[in-house]
Design an enzyme around this catalytic site. Structure first.
Site: not given
Length: 104
Positions: A29, A32
């Site tokens: 991600c 993230c």
């Protein structure tokens, strides 16, 4: 205090006391990865008042499902094991600090 990686098995023990920021994330991600250094800075600034834990949603689907995590990063603020705040997506340090300060 260092940021801790927690699992489905260790989640409740790690989050049942005090104010805990939970980062639901995954290695693939992008946002993230962007928020990781922000969390490190927050840990340095607020580590004495707030515990920060990370939950890899790919490896810990039970915990992610329990909290209805649909998008990552999802950040939950828990106080004594209860969800008191939530943010989804990348958040700047100042915004996260403001959210956390409401609960410490």
């Amino acid at each position: 205090m260092a940021i801790t990686n927690v699992t489905d098995q260790t989640f409740s023990n790690e989050t049942n006391e005090g104010v805990v920021l939970v980062d639901f994330w995954a290695p693939w991600c992008g946002p993230c990865k962007m928020i990781a250094p922000v969390l490190e800075e927050l840990d340095t600034d607020m580590g004495d008042k707030v515990k920060i834990v990370k939950v890899d949603v790919d490896e810990n689907q039970e915990t992610a499902g329990k909290f209805g995590v649909m998008s990552i990063p999802t950040l939950l603020v828990l106080k004594d094991g209860e969800v008191v705040d939530k943010a989804v997506g990348y958040q700047p340090k100042e915004a996260l600090a403001e959210v956390l300060n409401k609960h410490v």
